[in-house]
Design a protein around this motif. Structure first.
Motif, PDB file in Angstrom:
ATOM      1  N   ALA A 180       0.827  -1.205   0.000  1.00  0.00           N
ATOM      2  CA  ALA A 180       0.000   0.000   0.000  1.00  0.00           C
ATOM      3  C   ALA A 180       0.864   1.258   0.000  1.00  0.00           C
ATOM      4  O   ALA A 180       0.569   2.236  -0.689  1.00  0.00           O
ATOM      5  N   LEU A 181       1.946   1.237   0.764  1.00  0.00           N
ATOM      6  CA  LEU A 181       2.845   2.385   0.808  1.00  0.00           C
ATOM      7  C   LEU A 181       3.519   2.596  -0.539  1.00  0.00           C
ATOM      8  O   LEU A 181       3.629   3.729  -1.022  1.00  0.00           O
ATOM      9  N   VAL A 182       3.975   1.503  -1.157  1.00  0.00           N
ATOM     10  CA  VAL A 182       4.595   1.618  -2.485  1.00  0.00           C
ATOM     11  C   VAL A 182       3.601   2.211  -3.476  1.00  0.00           C
ATOM     12  O   VAL A 182       3.932   3.102  -4.270  1.00  0.00           O
ATOM     13  N   SER A 183       2.359   1.744  -3.424  1.00  0.00           N
ATOM     14  CA  SER A 183       1.331   2.249  -4.325  1.00  0.00           C
ATOM     15  C   SER A 183       1.079   3.734  -4.119  1.00  0.00           C
ATOM     16  O   SER A 183       0.856   4.478  -5.079  1.00  0.00           O
ATOM     17  N   ALA A 184       1.130   4.190  -2.881  1.00  0.00           N
ATOM     18  CA  ALA A 184       0.904   5.606  -2.591  1.00  0.00           C
ATOM     19  C   ALA A 184       2.095   6.463  -2.997  1.00  0.00           C
ATOM     20  O   ALA A 184       1.927   7.584  -3.470  1.00  0.00           O
ATOM     21  N   LEU A 185       3.302   5.925  -2.814  1.00  0.00           N
ATOM     22  CA  LEU A 185       4.507   6.702  -3.093  1.00  0.00           C
ATOM     23  C   LEU A 185       4.895   6.680  -4.560  1.00  0.00           C
ATOM     24  O   LEU A 185       5.494   7.623  -5.074  1.00  0.00           O
ATOM     25  N   ARG A 186       4.563   5.587  -5.268  1.00  0.00           N
ATOM     26  CA  ARG A 186       4.896   5.456  -6.688  1.00  0.00           C
ATOM     27  C   ARG A 186       3.756   4.709  -7.391  1.00  0.00           C
ATOM     28  O   ARG A 186       3.828   3.503  -7.635  1.00  0.00           O
ATOM     29  N   PRO A 187       2.662   5.410  -7.701  1.00  0.00           N
ATOM     30  CA  PRO A 187       1.454   4.751  -8.205  1.00  0.00           C
ATOM     31  C   PRO A 187       1.651   3.948  -9.485  1.00  0.00           C
ATOM     32  O   PRO A 187       0.922   2.984  -9.723  1.00  0.00           O
ATOM     33  N   VAL A 188       2.616   4.314 -10.342  1.00  0.00           N
ATOM     34  CA  VAL A 188       2.755   3.628 -11.633  1.00  0.00           C
ATOM     35  C   VAL A 188       3.619   2.382 -11.558  1.00  0.00           C
ATOM     36  O   VAL A 188       3.741   1.646 -12.533  1.00  0.00           O
ATOM     37  N   ALA A 189       4.256   2.128 -10.422  1.00  0.00           N
ATOM     38  CA  ALA A 189       5.181   0.993 -10.328  1.00  0.00           C
ATOM     39  C   ALA A 189       4.435  -0.325 -10.140  1.00  0.00           C
ATOM     40  O   ALA A 189       3.406  -0.387  -9.470  1.00  0.00           O
ATOM     41  N   GLU A 190       4.991  -1.396 -10.723  1.00  0.00           N
ATOM     42  CA  GLU A 190       4.511  -2.748 -10.464  1.00  0.00           C
ATOM     43  C   GLU A 190       5.274  -3.294  -9.265  1.00  0.00           C
ATOM     44  O   GLU A 190       6.493  -3.154  -9.180  1.00  0.00           O
ATOM     45  N   THR A 191       4.575  -3.925  -8.336  1.00  0.00           N
ATOM     46  CA  THR A 191       5.192  -4.476  -7.137  1.00  0.00           C
ATOM     47  C   THR A 191       5.241  -5.994  -7.220  1.00  0.00           C
ATOM     48  O   THR A 191       4.242  -6.635  -7.556  1.00  0.00           O
ATOM     49  N   VAL A 192       6.411  -6.557  -6.912  1.00  0.00           N
ATOM     50  CA  VAL A 192       6.609  -8.003  -6.961  1.00  0.00           C
ATOM     51  C   VAL A 192       7.194  -8.463  -5.626  1.00  0.00           C
ATOM     52  O   VAL A 192       8.187  -7.921  -5.165  1.00  0.00           O
ATOM     53  N   ARG A 193       6.562  -9.439  -4.996  1.00  0.00           N
ATOM     54  CA  ARG A 193       7.088 -10.004  -3.759  1.00  0.00           C
ATOM     55  C   ARG A 193       8.162 -11.056  -4.089  1.00  0.00           C
ATOM     56  O   ARG A 193       7.955 -11.889  -4.966  1.00  0.00           O
ATOM     57  N   THR A 194       9.279 -11.017  -3.367  1.00  0.00           N
ATOM     58  CA  THR A 194      10.338 -11.998  -3.614  1.00  0.00           C
ATOM     59  C   THR A 194      10.989 -12.449  -2.316  1.00  0.00           C
ATOM     60  O   THR A 194      11.004 -11.722  -1.318  1.00  0.00           O
ATOM     61  N   GLU A 195      11.525 -13.666  -2.357  1.00  0.00           N
ATOM     62  CA  GLU A 195      12.427 -14.161  -1.325  1.00  0.00           C
ATOM     63  C   GLU A 195      13.762 -14.439  -2.003  1.00  0.00           C
ATOM     64  O   GLU A 195      13.815 -15.026  -3.085  1.00  0.00           O
ATOM     65  N   PHE A 196      14.844 -13.981  -1.379  1.00  0.00           N
ATOM     66  CA  PHE A 196      16.189 -14.156  -1.939  1.00  0.00           C
ATOM     67  C   PHE A 196      16.269 -13.619  -3.367  1.00  0.00           C
ATOM     68  O   PHE A 196      16.997 -14.154  -4.205  1.00  0.00           O
ATOM     69  N   SER A 197      15.509 -12.569  -3.656  1.00  0.00           N
ATOM     70  CA  SER A 197      15.524 -11.875  -4.949  1.00  0.00           C
ATOM     71  C   SER A 197      15.219 -12.788  -6.128  1.00  0.00           C
ATOM     72  O   SER A 197      15.643 -12.512  -7.256  1.00  0.00           O
ATOM     73  N   ALA A 198      14.497 -13.859  -5.900  1.00  0.00           N
ATOM     74  CA  ALA A 198      14.183 -14.808  -6.974  1.00  0.00           C
ATOM     75  C   ALA A 198      12.963 -14.330  -7.752  1.00  0.00           C
ATOM     76  O   ALA A 198      11.846 -14.341  -7.241  1.00  0.00           O
ATOM     77  N   VAL A 199      13.181 -13.908  -8.990  1.00  0.00           N
ATOM     78  CA  VAL A 199      12.093 -13.463  -9.855  1.00  0.00           C
ATOM     79  C   VAL A 199      12.463 -13.824 -11.292  1.00  0.00           C
ATOM     80  O   VAL A 199      13.621 -13.719 -11.689  1.00  0.00           O
ATOM     81  N   ALA A 200      11.497 -14.277 -12.060  1.00  0.00           N
ATOM     82  CA  ALA A 200      11.756 -14.705 -13.425  1.00  0.00           C
ATOM     83  C   ALA A 200      12.324 -13.554 -14.250  1.00  0.00           C
ATOM     84  O   ALA A 200      11.853 -12.413 -14.158  1.00  0.00           O
ATOM     85  N   ALA A 201      13.343 -13.854 -15.048  1.00  0.00           N
ATOM     86  CA  ALA A 201      13.991 -12.831 -15.866  1.00  0.00           C
ATOM     87  C   ALA A 201      12.995 -12.119 -16.773  1.00  0.00           C
ATOM     88  O   ALA A 201      13.111 -10.911 -17.021  1.00  0.00           O
ATOM     89  N   ASP A 202      12.006 -12.837 -17.275  1.00  0.00           N
ATOM     90  CA  ASP A 202      11.025 -12.239 -18.182  1.00  0.00           C
ATOM     91  C   ASP A 202      10.186 -11.152 -17.517  1.00  0.00           C
ATOM     92  O   ASP A 202       9.578 -10.329 -18.205  1.00  0.00           O
ATOM     93  N   ARG A 203      10.140 -11.122 -16.190  1.00  0.00           N
ATOM     94  CA  ARG A 203       9.374 -10.095 -15.491  1.00  0.00           C
ATOM     95  C   ARG A 203      10.159  -8.794 -15.360  1.00  0.00           C
ATOM     96  O   ARG A 203       9.567  -7.748 -15.064  1.00  0.00           O
ATOM     97  N   LEU A 204      11.496  -8.883 -15.572  1.00  0.00           N
ATOM     98  CA  LEU A 204      12.332  -7.698 -15.383  1.00  0.00           C
ATOM     99  C   LEU A 204      13.052  -7.250 -16.647  1.00  0.00           C
ATOM    100  O   LEU A 204      13.413  -6.072 -16.761  1.00  0.00           O
ATOM    101  N   LEU A 205      13.310  -8.164 -17.565  1.00  0.00           N
ATOM    102  CA  LEU A 205      14.124  -7.854 -18.739  1.00  0.00           C
ATOM    103  C   LEU A 205      13.272  -7.884 -19.998  1.00  0.00           C
ATOM    104  O   LEU A 205      12.431  -8.769 -20.175  1.00  0.00           O
ATOM    105  N   GLY A 206      13.503  -6.885 -20.864  1.00  0.00           N
ATOM    106  CA  GLY A 206      12.764  -6.826 -22.115  1.00  0.00           C
ATOM    107  C   GLY A 206      11.301  -6.472 -21.945  1.00  0.00           C
ATOM    108  O   GLY A 206      10.458  -6.905 -22.725  1.00  0.00           O
TER     109      GLY A 206
END
Length: 411
Positions: free
Chosen positions: A191-217
Motif C-alpha cells: 500500500a505504501l509503495v502504491s501511494a509513493l509510486r502509483p505507476v510501479a509494479e510491485t513483486v514479492r520476492t524471497e532471496f531476490s528470486a524473480v523470473a527474468a522475463d518479469r524484469l528484462l525486455g
C-alpha cells in the motif's frame, strides 16, 4: 539502422538484495546474452567479483568495474566511457547496471537518455528498485533502524531519504525478504509503495528470486514519468483537477479546502492531502511543526513560503528525516522583463494580484494520522498580520541561498 541495446538499472539500499538478484538473473536469463556493470563504494569492487563468481562472465569481459565512487556522482564521466566501451568491445543483448547502495537511479537513467553517444547505442528498459521489506516497513513505522554510512558526504543522508528517492522513480519494485514479514506487513508495504509510486509494479520476492522475463525486455520505462509520477506529484495533480484552489482564511491568508484530499488505498489506511496557503509561515513555528510531524506521515514534499525568505523553500520529508533547501526564486521577484516572459510561457501559472506566485503547496502521505489536526497545526504556523509586518525581525534558520540546507529533523 542497428537496434539500441535495452538497459535495466538496479537500485536499492545496501543489503537489500541487488547482487543476489543480479546473480539470479545471470543464472536464469536463458538465451539472453547479458553484460553487467556494477559499482561498489570500496577500493575493491567486491560486487563485481561476486557477480563474476556466480556467472560465466569474467571481470575483464562482461563485467565492467567502477570503484571508489558513485555511478551517478563522481564517476558519471567514467560510466559514460564504460558503457560506450562495452558496446564497442562486446556483443550482448541487454545491459544491467547495478548502482551502489547509496546511489539514486534517476541520474544514472538520465545519462542513457541525455548523452548523445550513449543514447545512440542504448535505451532504458526499466528502473528496478529492490527493497528490504522488513527495513522498509520499520523505516516508516517509527522503528529504530541501522543507518547506512559510506565514504562521502552524501552518504550521511538518512537511509529513509534514499529509500524514498529510489522508490519514487521505479518501474518495478521488488519487495524482497518477504519471508521476514507477516501478511499484514506485506500488505502495508504494498500500500505504501502504491501511494509513493502509483505507476510501479510491485513483486514479492524471497532471496531476490524473480523470473527474468518479469524484469528484462519489458519496455516499462517512460522518460516523461521518471520524475513526474511520484505519489506526492500525483496528489497535487488530482487536487488541481478536483478544484482544490486555496480558499479564504480568517486572517487574510488562504489554505486548501477539503477537496485537496485523496485516498490512495482506503483498505490499508494510506491517505494523502494537499495543504495550500497564500500567507507565509512563521519560521520558528513552521520548523517546530516539521520537527513534530506525526509518526504516521511517511512522506511530505513541496514548496513552502517562509516569512523573510523571498525564495521557494523546498521541503522534503521521508520518515524521520526532514530537510529544507532552496528550489529557486519566486517568479514575482524576477526583473519585470523576465517575469513577464516567464508568465507568458506559463499561462497556467497560478498568480495572485498582490503575492504573485508566492504560496505554500505541500503534500502529506501516510497512515493513521489525524488530517484535521495536521491542518490546524499548519494554519497555526502561518504568520499573523503583526508578525508579517515585522518578518525581518523574526529568528529564521531556513536557507536563503541555493547552497544552503537546513536539517530540520534527523533519525
Amino acid at each position: 539502422m542497428q537496434a539500441t541495446i535495452p538497459v535495466t538499472v538496479l537500485s536499492g539500499s545496501l543489503g537489500a538484495g541487488k547482487t543476489t538478484l543480479l546473480n539470479y538473473l545471470l543464472q536464469t536469463a536463458g538465451d539472453r546474452d547479458l553484460a553487467v556493470l556494477v559499482n561498489d563504494m570500496g577500493t575493491v569492487n567486491v560486487d563485481a567479483e561476486l557477480v563474476a563468481d556466480g556467472s560465466d562472465l569474467d571481470v575483464e569481459g562482461g563485467v565492467a568495474e567502477l570503484s571508489n565512487g558513485c555511478l551517478c556522482c563522481e564517476l558519471r564521466d567514467d560510466l559514460e566511457t564504460a558503457v560506450v566501451r562495452l558496446a564497442r568491445n562486446r556483443e550482448f543483448d541487454h545491459l544491467i547496471v547495478e548502482s551502489s547502495g547509496i546511489s539514486e537511479p534517476e541520474p544514472v537513467a538520465r545519462l542513457f537518455t541525455t548523452s548523445s553517444r550513449v543514447a545512440a547505442t542504448y535505451e532504458i528498459d526499466a528502473l528496478v528498485t529492490v527493497l528490504d521489506t522488513r527495513l522498509f516497513v520499520d523505516a516508516f513505522a517509527g522503528e529504530d533502524i541501522p543507518e547506512r554510512r559510506g565514504v562521502d558526504d552524501e552518504s550521511d543522508r538518512p537511509l529513509s531519504d534514499l529509500l524514498i528517492e529510489q522508490l519514487e522513480v521505479a518501474d518495478i519494485v521488488l519487495l524482497n525478504k518477504t519471508d521476514l514479514c507477516d501478511e499484514a506487513e506485506l500488505e502495508e508495504a504494498e500500500a505504501l509503495v502504491s501511494a509513493l509510486r502509483p505507476v510501479a509494479e510491485t513483486v514479492r520476492t524471497e532471496f531476490s528470486a524473480v523470473a527474468a522475463d518479469r524484469l528484462l525486455g519489458i519496455d516499462a520505462f517512460e522518460p516523461s514519468e521518471m520524475s513526474e509520477s511520484a505519489g506526492w506529484q500525483r496528489a497535487l495533480e488530482e487536487a488541481d483537477e478536483e478544484g482544490g484552489e486555496p480558499t479564504g482564511h480568517d486572517h487574510g491568508g488562504a489554505h486548501g479546502d477539503g477537496h485537496d484530499h485523496r485516498h490512495p488505498d482506503d483498505v490499508y489506511g494510506v491517505d494523502s492531502f494537499v495543504f495550500r496557503a497564500r500567507r507565509p509561515f512563521h519560521p520558528e513555528r513552521f520548523a517546530a511543526f516539521l520537527r513534530k510531524l506525526p509518526d504516521g506521515v511517511v512522506r511530505s514534499k513541496g514548496v513552502a513560503w517562509v516569512a523573510d525568505r523571498d525564495v521557494k523553500i523546498d521541503v522534503a520529508q521521508a520518515g524521520p528525516s526532514v530537510r529544507a533547501t532552496v528550489r529557486g526564486p519566486w517568479v514575482a521577484t524576477l526583473p519585470e522583463v523576465e517575469r513577464d516572459l516567464y508568465r507568458s510561457n506559463r499561462p497556467d501559472l497560478e498568480w495572485h494580484d498582490e503575492y504573485g506566485d508566492r504560496r505554500t503547496e505541500l503534500v502529506f502521505i501516510g497512515t493513521e494520522y489525524d488530517e484535521a489536526s495536521v491542518r490546524d497545526r499548519l494554519d497555526d504556523a502561518l504568520v499573523t498580520d503583526e508578525e508579517w509586518n515585522r518578518a525581518a525581525d523574526l529568528e529564521n534558520r531556513f536557507p536563503a541561498a541555493n547552497d544552503e540546507t537546513l536539517v530540520v529533523r534527523e533519525p
